[in-house]
Design a protein around this motif. Structure first.
Motif, mmCIF file in Angstrom:
data_model
loop_
_atom_site.group_PDB
_atom_site.id
_atom_site.type_symbol
_atom_site.label_atom_id
_atom_site.label_comp_id
_atom_site.label_asym_id
_atom_site.label_seq_id
_atom_site.Cartn_x
_atom_site.Cartn_y
_atom_site.Cartn_z
ATOM 1 N N UNK A 48 0.715 -1.259 0.009
ATOM 2 C CA UNK A 48 -0.029 0.121 -0.060
ATOM 3 C C UNK A 48 0.763 1.144 0.077
ATOM 4 N N UNK A 49 1.977 1.236 0.848
ATOM 5 C CA UNK A 49 3.023 2.474 0.906
ATOM 6 C C UNK A 49 4.060 2.571 0.022
ATOM 7 N N UNK A 50 4.596 1.048 -0.668
ATOM 8 C CA UNK A 50 5.855 1.059 -1.428
ATOM 9 C C UNK A 50 7.017 1.432 -0.545
ATOM 10 N N UNK A 51 6.622 0.957 0.974
ATOM 11 C CA UNK A 51 7.970 1.568 1.990
ATOM 12 C C UNK A 51 8.636 0.185 2.139
ATOM 13 N N UNK A 52 9.968 0.311 2.381
ATOM 14 C CA UNK A 52 10.916 -0.835 2.756
ATOM 15 C C UNK A 52 10.536 -1.378 4.129
ATOM 16 N N UNK A 53 9.428 -0.769 4.877
ATOM 17 C CA UNK A 53 9.476 -1.194 6.328
ATOM 18 C C UNK A 53 8.127 -0.945 6.727
ATOM 19 N N UNK A 54 7.703 -1.133 8.021
ATOM 20 C CA UNK A 54 6.242 -0.980 8.462
ATOM 21 C C UNK A 54 6.731 0.237 9.666
ATOM 22 N N UNK A 55 5.807 1.192 9.815
ATOM 23 C CA UNK A 55 6.003 2.147 10.655
ATOM 24 C C UNK A 55 5.651 1.660 12.059
ATOM 25 N N UNK A 56 6.517 2.178 13.175
ATOM 26 C CA UNK A 56 6.094 2.019 14.377
ATOM 27 C C UNK A 56 5.385 3.093 14.957
#
Length: 309
Positions: free
Chosen positions: A228-236
């Protein structure tokens, strides 16, 4: 420091509870649950499971099932149908208390005036309802730290709004203007603290049963962030709010008036930070603007991997 965690577990809520539990010198009086990421029955059930996993000596107090005036919108697409990703945790129903979460907040704040920090990482319905029932409460808390809002960046549920504020903007408006010290840990900083697959491998390898469970939850979360966000990790998101409540030096903050949009069709739940005082209103919120992401991630891993507690 005494804290009450107000949560809607949710994967990052579960990790936030674990981080608070393993933070030295902190007394968790209890956790209160609210309808948010999932309906109240599931958030409460997940709270009990997490406390059982942690071997906690405090309980879960079920709170408000619905926002003040709106229908509940949930986020199973982000957290999975159980709310805990791929993790299968044992039942923890013995951790679920009979007392209502709102009454628990009021009771404890009056019992320990100026000693309790409320940490709200879900929709703010419980805290707002407690304030409505006991208007003296804002003067009796040590402070309120909120995971919510997107003051200088786009939202994560609409372009205008972050999920927790979007679900119950009326409650957020009450809390922001209650007169207590409010710290807003929003997407402006939480999107800068990403848990990567490399971090997750370390947690699963060295974190024991807790690390394995966090890994099983977070695999699902990582997949959603990549999709969904094309990010290399998930936000904490929620763990950062816990950390800021306990160590403000992790962030830079600016105090300003923050209003919540409750009427806009396209902007419901937007958090409007009046940095230049255009509204001519008294500043009401400390907005986190920068975060030492490397130090937070190091601290987070140290706490989660600490086997002494």
């Amino acid at each position: 420091m005494k804290i009450i965690l107000d949560v809607d577990p949710g994967i990052d809520d579960a990790i936030a509870i674990a981080l608070a539990h393993k933070w030295p010198g902190i007394e968790i009086l209890g956790i209160t649950t609210v309808g948010g990421n999932l309906p109240l029955e599931k958030t409460t059930d997940n709270g009990g499971k997490i406390l059982k996993l942690l071997g906690a000596n405090y309980k879960v107090y079920p709170g408000m099932a619905q926002p003040l005036i709106r229908e509940l919108k949930t986020a199973e697409n982000i957290h999975g149908p159980t709310g805990l990703g791929y993790a299968q945790l044992p039942e923890g129903k013995e951790y679920i208390a009979d007392k209502h979460g709102v009454d628990f907040i009021i009771e404890q704040v009056n019992k320990y005036p100026k000693e309790i920090t409320l940490i709200g990482v879900g929709p703010l319905t419980n805290i707002a309802t407690a304030i409505k029932k006991d208007p003296s409460l804002p003067q009796k808390v040590r402070g309120i730290c909120v995971m919510g809002g997107a003051v200088f960046t786009q939202g994560n549920v609409t372009p205008a709004a972050e999920f927790n504020i979007y679900v119950d903007p009326e409650s957020a408006e009450i809390v922001f203007n209650c007169g207590a010290e409010i710290i807003l840990v929003g997407l402006d900083v939480t999107l800068k603290v990403l848990l990567t697959r490399e971090h997750l491998e370390i947690i699963q390898k060295k974190g024991g049963s807790l690390g394995e469970s966090i890994g099983e939850m977070t695999k699902f979360y990582l997949e959603r962030y990549l999709d969904g966000n094309k990010l290399p990790g998930c936000a904490l998101h929620d763990p950062l709010a816990v950390a800021v409540a306990l160590d403000k030096s992790l962030v830079s903050m600016e105090k300003m008036y923050v209003g919540v949009e409750t009427k806009g069709e396209l902007t419901r739940g937007a958090t409007i930070g009046d940095k230049l005082s255009r509204f001519n209103k008294k500043p009401n919120v400390y907005v986190c603007t920068q975060v030492d992401s490397n130090r937070f991630l190091e601290l987070f891993l140290d706490r989660i991997l600490d086997h002494t507690n």
